[in-house]
Design an enzyme around this catalytic site. Structure first.
Site, mmCIF file in Angstrom:
data_model
loop_
_atom_site.group_PDB
_atom_site.id
_atom_site.type_symbol
_atom_site.label_atom_id
_atom_site.label_comp_id
_atom_site.label_asym_id
_atom_site.label_seq_id
_atom_site.Cartn_x
_atom_site.Cartn_y
_atom_site.Cartn_z
ATOM 1 N N GLU A 1 4.345 5.575 -0.716
ATOM 2 C CA GLU A 1 4.654 4.143 -0.654
ATOM 3 C C GLU A 1 3.950 3.515 -1.840
ATOM 4 O O GLU A 1 2.728 3.446 -1.867
ATOM 5 C CB GLU A 1 4.117 3.532 0.645
ATOM 6 C CG GLU A 1 4.717 4.102 1.908
ATOM 7 C CD GLU A 1 6.176 3.791 2.065
ATOM 8 O OE1 GLU A 1 6.655 2.837 1.421
ATOM 9 O OE2 GLU A 1 6.853 4.512 2.804
ATOM 10 N N CYS B 1 2.106 -5.266 -0.923
ATOM 11 C CA CYS B 1 3.075 -4.405 -1.608
ATOM 12 C C CYS B 1 4.473 -4.979 -1.523
ATOM 13 O O CYS B 1 5.326 -4.697 -2.353
ATOM 14 C CB CYS B 1 3.049 -3.020 -0.993
ATOM 15 S SG CYS B 1 3.292 -3.043 0.784
HETATM 16 P P1 NAP Z 1 -4.494 3.247 -6.173
HETATM 17 O O1 NAP Z 1 -5.495 2.985 -7.216
HETATM 18 O O2 NAP Z 1 -3.287 3.993 -6.537
HETATM 19 O O3 NAP Z 1 -5.267 3.992 -4.995
HETATM 20 C C1 NAP Z 1 -4.654 4.298 -3.786
HETATM 21 C C2 NAP Z 1 -5.468 5.318 -3.036
HETATM 22 O O4 NAP Z 1 -5.407 6.560 -3.730
HETATM 23 C C3 NAP Z 1 -6.950 4.966 -2.931
HETATM 24 O O5 NAP Z 1 -7.417 5.302 -1.645
HETATM 25 C C4 NAP Z 1 -7.558 5.864 -3.968
HETATM 26 O O6 NAP Z 1 -8.898 6.149 -3.696
HETATM 27 C C5 NAP Z 1 -6.703 7.094 -3.805
HETATM 28 N N1 NAP Z 1 -6.822 8.068 -4.870
HETATM 29 C C6 NAP Z 1 -6.854 7.854 -6.197
HETATM 30 N N2 NAP Z 1 -6.984 9.019 -6.842
HETATM 31 C C7 NAP Z 1 -7.034 9.989 -5.912
HETATM 32 C C8 NAP Z 1 -7.160 11.406 -5.939
HETATM 33 N N3 NAP Z 1 -7.282 12.052 -7.090
HETATM 34 N N4 NAP Z 1 -7.146 12.084 -4.780
HETATM 35 C C9 NAP Z 1 -7.019 11.444 -3.619
HETATM 36 N N5 NAP Z 1 -6.932 10.108 -3.516
HETATM 37 C C10 NAP Z 1 -6.923 9.389 -4.648
HETATM 38 O O7 NAP Z 1 -3.989 1.909 -5.499
HETATM 39 P P2 NAP Z 1 -4.865 0.656 -5.039
HETATM 40 O O8 NAP Z 1 -5.295 -0.072 -6.257
HETATM 41 O O9 NAP Z 1 -5.879 1.056 -4.030
HETATM 42 O O10 NAP Z 1 -3.773 -0.190 -4.272
HETATM 43 C C11 NAP Z 1 -2.967 -1.144 -4.884
HETATM 44 C C12 NAP Z 1 -1.588 -0.592 -5.127
HETATM 45 O O11 NAP Z 1 -1.049 -0.083 -3.917
HETATM 46 C C13 NAP Z 1 -0.618 -1.654 -5.590
HETATM 47 O O12 NAP Z 1 0.080 -1.181 -6.696
HETATM 48 C C14 NAP Z 1 0.318 -1.846 -4.401
HETATM 49 O O13 NAP Z 1 1.616 -2.224 -4.718
HETATM 50 C C15 NAP Z 1 0.292 -0.514 -3.749
HETATM 51 N N6 NAP Z 1 0.587 -0.634 -2.325
HETATM 52 C C16 NAP Z 1 1.779 -0.166 -1.877
HETATM 53 C C17 NAP Z 1 2.084 -0.269 -0.526
HETATM 54 C C18 NAP Z 1 3.375 0.249 0.026
HETATM 55 O O14 NAP Z 1 3.524 0.344 1.230
HETATM 56 N N7 NAP Z 1 4.329 0.569 -0.791
HETATM 57 C C19 NAP Z 1 1.182 -0.853 0.354
HETATM 58 C C20 NAP Z 1 -0.017 -1.329 -0.152
HETATM 59 C C21 NAP Z 1 -0.311 -1.210 -1.503
HETATM 60 P P3 NAP Z 1 -10.038 6.027 -4.834
HETATM 61 O O15 NAP Z 1 -10.038 4.612 -5.256
HETATM 62 O O16 NAP Z 1 -11.254 6.481 -4.128
HETATM 63 O O17 NAP Z 1 -9.652 6.924 -5.954
#
Ligand code: NAP
Length: 673
Positions: free
Chosen positions: A258, A297
């Site tokens: 997602e 999102c």
């Molecule tokens: P992100 O930077 O992509 O991180 C998402 C998750 O992935 C975090 O828990 C992050 O943890 C983890 N992660 C990163 N690298 C990883 C790895 N190598 N192994 C395992 N986990 C890893 O996104 P965010 O900044 O938290 O969230 C904002 C984004 O999410 C926005 O772009 C938004 O549109 C999107 N979003 C989408 C939805 C949907 O349903 N489509 C819902 C909510 C948000 P760490 O920070 O510890 O690395």
């Protein structure tokens, strides 16, 4: 003062990861509020525990027992919600934002629990679709079934909804029978941690069913295999990198993503500035920019209006934004909180800069704040305007994850559709129109680019849940850019954590496997009328055949006169003869049903409390006056609704004097005992 440690829950124990610590800052004032360890977790041991302790315990429970477990978890979240609201304020969330997250999360679990009990059988196997006859004599049949995957569900969550985002994934996985390892986003992991504590305190979760990794994910993904499932929420860039990890590719690990998406809202070409739809559109764009400070999102990033309405729409949106009260979420007056962190604000500012190369910022005005509070991670709402949307590639590609949207003109509905599709796959699109022809055209030409399409107008304004709210009963997800994943959607959600398998064998074997009577399987001849048997005494296959009854022309005429159903096929011999189907007068289908009930119903009070419905009715062969009917009533399946009651699904076969099928259906009754 020592900071609140954010602990992990691994192998049924709380612990903080060793090594250096990372502080998490309050979104309101930038002060550190909690900290987590940066050391390594033994991820292989967590997976092993989930697979060998949590999985077997969950799979030993029936689907309905797991549904009851979800209800217990949801109730605990509601009972202790104030603990979560208190923590949530530090993430920048207002009470309303917190409500979406906390009560919305619990509501999702409640909804899944009830859908599981209502719509899924109370067993260990979920049949999918109907029995497929594969041979002439019926001894070789096929049935699709779902069974839980036997690995671990790894949930990687985004920061914006620490409770809802966790529960909307956790609920389906647990209901399916899969243990879960939650990896929260660090920025809000102290809220998720407390929600996990609340759920564990219920004692409803078996050991190993839920683990929580508050810290770096280390090599977690490198140990996965084809029985595990990853469900990821976050940015497209992170998803792409995680999806392409060697173990994920090599082991064909199911990966649900997602991602961010460039959701569109379109004001239909049928709406002028005096229409209610114009008002609704403006209200929705402004609200989607400010709720959760735009960190949703599903938020509207691209707003399209007929070219002639650009200026009016811009002024109306800016006027609404001027009423926003930004500030500390604990103040009652506050209507918009902060971004989650200063890092997030810096990322947002850099994205706005890139967007401003393709669009112009509309200057803030009115009585609203002209700048955001200095402390914390506050950010002003920004409305951009791109008058040449076809040339503004950045607007269709860059997601500003904050209170930002771009207003754009379109020429006609084809142009609006083409622009909406430039998002290349979004979670949701909203269309503000009162014209069904426009709604149908947009559905045909743009629905495949979206996971959800909300058509909003004066007719549903009072009740609509709006553009941005995913609902437990509807799917959440989207194609392409949005990740290609699907979540929620009622009991559909459960199936992402189960494997569908086609089982082939004799009807007897299939019936034994799925715990339901299927056509061709042996029946158990009733020793007593089935309506006199308590629920606990009935079993699939228990069957009774009634006496037969002749249906006369007088019966047909009496029924026609009594009900007013004088359709020619029953009442006009000449017209019925001319019909290619009937070839003469025939009995009413409803008369056959009524006489069938007269044949099988046991009149006295007993365990059958009510007839609650009838499914899959087919009138197979017309019945002529003078012919007879007989009924075979067989218990197909039994689904408990609590300790003293349950639903019985009966297979009803109505045959004629030559044993030919006249009608078939499934009768539903609510039974006691
Ligand atoms: P992100 O930077 O992509 O991180 C998402 C998750 O992935 C975090 O828990 C992050 O943890 C983890 N992660 C990163 N690298 C990883 C790895 N190598 N192994 C395992 N986990 C890893 O996104 P965010 O900044 O938290 O969230 C904002 C984004 O999410 C926005 O772009 C938004 O549109 C999107 N979003 C989408 C939805 C949907 O349903 N489509 C819902 C909510 C948000 P760490 O920070 O510890 O690395």
């Amino acid at each position: 003062m020592p900071l609140q440690p954010i602990e992990s829950y691994a192998l049924d124990k709380w612990l903080i990861l060793p090594g250096p610590r990372e502080a998490v800052a309050s979104a309101i004032n930038g002060e550190a509020v909690a900290e987590y360890g940066l050391g390594e977790m033994d991820c292989a041991a967590m997976l092993d525990h989930a697979r060998h302790v949590g999985g077997p315990a969950l799979r030993a429970m029936t689907v309905h027992q797991r549904a009851a477990m979800l209800k217990a978890l949801a109730s605990a979240i509601i009972d202790r919600k104030e603990e979560l609201y208190a923590l949530s304020a530090n993430t920048g969330a207002t009470r309303r934002d917190g409500w979406i997250d906390i009560e919305g999360g619990a509501g999702t679990l409640f909804a899944l629990s009830s859908a599981g009990r209502r719509e899924l059988p109370d067993g260990h196997i979920i049949p999918d679709g109907k029995l497929e006859k594969l041979s002439k004599h019926g001894s070789w049949v096929g049935q699709h079934v779902y069974t839980p995957m036997q690995g671990a569900a790894v949930h990687i969550n985004a920061f914006n909804f620490p409770v809802w985002g966790m529960l909307e994934k956790l609920g389906p996985a647990l209901l399916a029978g899969m243990p879960v390892i939650v990896k929260p986003a660090p920025q809000t992991s102290y809220v998720a941690e407390q929600a996990v504590r609340i759920m564990l305190d219920t004692g409803a979760l078996p050991k190993g069913a839920l683990q929580f990794l508050a810290g770096p994910p280390g090599d977690l993904l490198d140990h996965l295999n084809g029985q595990d499932v990853v469900s990821f929420t976050g940015s497209a860039a992170t998803a792409a990198s995680l999806k392409s990890r060697p173990a994920i590719i090599r082991e064909s690990v199911r990966f649900i993503a997602e991602q961010d998406s460039l959701n569109a809202a379109v004001l239909g070409p049928d709406c002028d500035s005096d229409s209610e739809e114009f008002e609704l559109f403006v209200k929705e764009v402004a609200s989607e920019m400010t709720v959760k400070a735009g960190q949703k999102c599903t938020a509207i990033r691209r707003a399209f209006v007929p070219a002639a309405l650009m200026d009016l729409a811009q002024d109306a949106i800016m006027e609404r934004l001027s009423g926003v009260r930004m500030g500390n979420p604990s103040d009652k007056e506050t209507t918009m909180g902060a971004l989650v962190s200063r890092e997030q604000r810096a990322r947002l500012e850099s994205n706005i800069e890139r967007l401003e190369k393709a669009a112009t910022r509309v200057p803030a005005g009115g009585e609203g704040p002209s700048e955001a509070p200095k402390d914390g991670a506050f950010a002003m709402p920004v409305l951009l305007r791109a008058d040449k949307p076809d040339d503004a590639a950045a607007i269709h590609e860059i997601e500003p994850f904050g209170p930002v949207a771009t207003l754009m003109p379109y020429r006609d509905i084809d142009h609006a559709i083409a622009l909406a599709r430039r998002g290349m796959g979004s979670l949701v699109m909203s269309l503000f129109t009162a014209d069904p022809a426009i709604a149908r055209k947009v559905t045909i030409e743009a629905a495949s680019f979206h996971g959800r399409l909300a058509i909003i107008n004066a007719g549903n304004a009072a009740e609509s849940t709006g553009h941005g709210s995913p609902l437990p009963s509807l799917i959440h997800g989207g194609p392409g850019r949005a990740g290609g994943g699907e979540e929620l959607g009622g009991v559909r959600a459960v199936k992402h954590y189960m494997q569908r398998t086609a089982i082939q064998g004799t009807p007897e074997m299939i019936a034994a496997i799925i715990g339901e009577y299927v056509a061709g399987a042996p029946r158990i001849a009733a020793d007593e009328h089935p309506f006199r048997k308590k629920l606990s005494e009935l079993e699939p296959g228990y069957s009774m055949t009634t006496a037969s009854r002749k249906v006369t022309l007088e019966d047909i005429e009496h029924f026609a006169q009594f009900t007013g159903d004088n359709f020619y096929a029953h009442m006009d011999e000449e017209a019925a003869k001319a019909s290619p189907i009937f070839g003469g007068r025939v009995a009413h289908g409803y008369l056959i049903l009524s006489f069938a009930a007269g044949l099988f119903v046991d009149p006295d009070p007993g365990p059958v409390l009510a007839n609650t419905g009838l499914d899959n009715l087919r009138f197979v062969k017309p019945l002529k006056p003078g012919e007879s009917i007989q009924v075979r009533l067989t218990v197909k399946s039994i689904s408990r609704r609590g300790p003293t009651m349950g639903q019985v699904r009966w297979s009803v076969e109505v045959t004629n004097q030559d044993d030919e099928m006249v009608a078939t259906y499934e009768l539903l009754t609510m039974n006691e005992g």
